[in-house]
Design a protein around this motif. Structure first.
Motif, PDB file in Angstrom:
ATOM      1  N   ASP A  51       0.847  -1.196   0.000  1.00  0.00           N
ATOM      2  CA  ASP A  51       0.000   0.000   0.000  1.00  0.00           C
ATOM      3  C   ASP A  51       0.882   1.246   0.000  1.00  0.00           C
ATOM      4  N   GLU A  52       1.087   1.824  -1.173  1.00  0.00           N
ATOM      5  CA  GLU A  52       1.977   2.978  -1.298  1.00  0.00           C
ATOM      6  C   GLU A  52       1.496   4.169  -0.472  1.00  0.00           C
ATOM      7  N   LYS A  53       0.193   4.364  -0.462  1.00  0.00           N
ATOM      8  CA  LYS A  53      -0.356   5.529   0.223  1.00  0.00           C
ATOM      9  C   LYS A  53      -0.268   5.379   1.739  1.00  0.00           C
ATOM     10  N   LYS A  54      -0.391   4.154   2.191  1.00  0.00           N
ATOM     11  CA  LYS A  54      -0.398   3.920   3.635  1.00  0.00           C
ATOM     12  C   LYS A  54       1.002   3.907   4.227  1.00  0.00           C
ATOM     13  N   PHE A  55       1.984   3.502   3.427  1.00  0.00           N
ATOM     14  CA  PHE A  55       3.330   3.282   3.941  1.00  0.00           C
ATOM     15  C   PHE A  55       3.918   4.478   4.698  1.00  0.00           C
ATOM     16  N   PRO A  56       3.947   5.696   4.101  1.00  0.00           N
ATOM     17  CA  PRO A  56       4.659   6.785   4.798  1.00  0.00           C
ATOM     18  C   PRO A  56       4.046   7.153   6.138  1.00  0.00           C
ATOM     19  N   SER A  57       2.757   6.953   6.278  1.00  0.00           N
ATOM     20  CA  SER A  57       2.097   7.340   7.523  1.00  0.00           C
ATOM     21  C   SER A  57       1.925   6.173   8.491  1.00  0.00           C
ATOM     22  N   SER A  58       2.481   5.019   8.135  1.00  0.00           N
ATOM     23  CA  SER A  58       2.264   3.820   8.961  1.00  0.00           C
ATOM     24  C   SER A  58       3.569   3.165   9.392  1.00  0.00           C
ATOM     25  N   LEU A  59       4.640   3.942   9.452  1.00  0.00           N
ATOM     26  CA  LEU A  59       5.922   3.375   9.860  1.00  0.00           C
ATOM     27  C   LEU A  59       5.922   3.055  11.350  1.00  0.00           C
TER      28      LEU A  59
END
Length: 493
Positions: free
Chosen positions: A99-107
């Motif tokens: 999920d590209e969109k979720k990755f940066p905000s889900s680290l």
């Protein structure tokens, strides 16, 4: 070395995160491509040089780049592994979508333990917590890292094994990493001091505790992964001495005559009891993109220990090293941000020591030897100490592991090693003053240098070395001509 100003760093971090939110889709795609998640066929970066490099952009831009920089992700290797997994494990892995969109905000947070985190979170190598949990214990790290397992070494005999004779001397001598190609068969090298060193290291931990062994919150996956990779290695390399039970829950060590239930103690303690090697693990902080020491098992440091370095950023860890800030800090920060799992590197550092000091923390009594040139000091007490080091990224956690072991050799061994006496003599005579002061060789030089002069002259007279040889780094460094024959002869084969 003086670290960057705290106020500047804080401002840079805030601006970097605000800037990331405002990035266009194309700009964000750059971040994902750095993870290796957009195009599976993209090539791996080559190992960058760690020579002196000047930033091509303002320092604030460099800091912003680190915040957005992620190492290449090995998650593409999962597709090569799922076919061999049992049906239940394949189901637990899911569809391997990202999920590209979720990755940066889900680290995962810096201090967060993956084992208790939400399954939808990601670590900075792009693996979801669900995938990390589904992989379980002792996954196929050779496939994940693209670093092959070692070849078995059936002729290896722990009672007569000697370490390879590393001679990492260079001329001209200046401050670089001096990297060599990683040899998969020689990551963890055992030799005849094994039993003594294991006992010595366990005694050091019993006496000093957290000064030699610590792990901080958030390093749980890296410590587990490191332990499993090391145990997989020694079982493959030395099958006559190490083996895992069928369910991978028990390690048998036939050198020590022990059986260890692996999950009965923390991973670094398992390594302490079986592996005479030092390990430091640095992890990426999502808030600034820098790497910090978060776990360590280090029993053979000179002038420092785990307690004095744990939690520090990469530049602070290297603070005493001459020219680090001026010549290496920028390159090291950039290198750590991009280092792939499939390109480990190795290097050697060296010094001259009285006797064989293994653990010498700050203010250790043995350091008194370095304050004087004892006129009664015999050559027989002076040893070359080589710390042969490996730097590699763990494929799952993304932690970068720095491991090494101290190897001691009497200086008298140089006598029959072609070119070595003249090379060492040149470094001692003309090496850069601040580097030689850091190396702490002065207390031995009044004994070593006359011996090296005699050895070098003898080698010329015997024709071992051509007269007028211009001193330089040996072509096969860290090896000298004929090293393999000498090494075999000394081991009796």
């Amino acid at each position: 070395m003086v670290p960057f100003a705290a106020a500047w760093l804080a401002s840079a971090i805030i601006l970097s995160f605000l800037g990331f939110v405002a990035l266009s889709k194309n700009q964000k795609d750059v971040v994902y491509r750095r993870l290796g998640l957009r195009r599976q066929a993209s090539s791996r970066p080559s190992t960058p040089s760690l020579e002196k490099q000047a930033p091509s952009k303002p320092l604030a831009s460099v800091a912003a780049d680190l915040v957005l920089a992620f190492p290449p992700s090995p998650r593409g290797q999962l597709s090569k592994m799922v076919g061999a997994m049992p049906a239940a494990q394949r189901a637990a892995m899911g569809d391997l979508s990202f999920d590209e969109k979720k990755f940066p905000s889900s680290l995962l947070g810096f201090d967060e333990n993956y084992a208790t985190a939400d399954d939808g979170k990601y670590n900075y190598t792009g693996f979801s917590v669900r995938e990390l949990k589904a992989l379980g214990d002792f996954p196929d790290y050779a496939t994940l890292s693209e670093v092959p397992m070692p070849q078995p070494y059936p002729e290896f005999d722990i009672d007569r094994a000697l370490p390879r004779p590393y001679r990492p001397f260079r001329w001209a001598y200046h401050q670089t990493m001096s990297l060599t190609k990683f040899e998969p068969d020689w990551w963890i090298e055992l030799e005849s001091t094994y039993r003594t060193r294991i006992a010595q290291r366990k005694a050091l931990y019993a006496e000093h505790g957290g000064a030699v062994l610590q792990w901080l919150p958030g390093s749980e996956l890296a410590c587990k992964e490191l332990m499993e990779m090391v145990l997989q290695f020694v079982c493959a390399r030395y099958p006559q001495y190490f083996s895992l039970s069928a369910d991978k829950s028990v390690l048998e060590n036939r050198i020590l005559g022990t059986v260890t239930v692996i999950k009965a103690q923390p991973p670094l303690l398992v390594l302490l009891e079986h592996i005479p090697e030092d390990f430091g693990v640095v992890l990426r902080n999502p808030e600034d993109g820098h790497y910090y020491l978060r776990a360590g098992l280090i029993c053979s440091a000179l002038g420092w220990n785990v307690a004095s370095k744990i939690g520090l950023r990469l530049d602070a860890i290297h603070q005493p090293i001459p020219d680090y800030k001026e010549k290496m800090q920028f390159s090291m920060d950039r290198y750590f941000s991009k280092m792939p799992a499939n390109k480990p590197i190795q290097r050697g550092s060296w010094g001259l020591e009285v006797d064989q000091p293994l653990y010498m923390p700050p203010d250790d009594p043995h350091s008194a030897y370095r304050a004087t040139q004892d006129p009664s000091l015999p050559l027989s007490r002076i040893h070359l100490r080589v710390d042969w080091q490996t730097l590699r990224r763990l494929p799952l956690s993304g932690g970068v592991v720095f491991n090494f072991k101290a190897l001691f050799t009497p200086v008298s061994e140089f006598r029959d090693e072609p070119y070595v006496p003249a090379l060492v003599l040149q470094v001692l005579r003309e090496g850069k003053e601040n580097l030689m002061k850091y190396k702490n060789t002065w207390h031995t030089q009044h004994v070593v240098m006359p011996a090296l002069e005699a050895y070098a002259k003898e080698q010329e007279e015997k024709g071992v070395v051509e007269r007028g040889w211009e001193v330089k780094t040996l072509d096969d460094s860290p090896w000298f001509p004929g090293w393999r024959e000498k090494w075999h002869r000394q081991q009796g084969f």
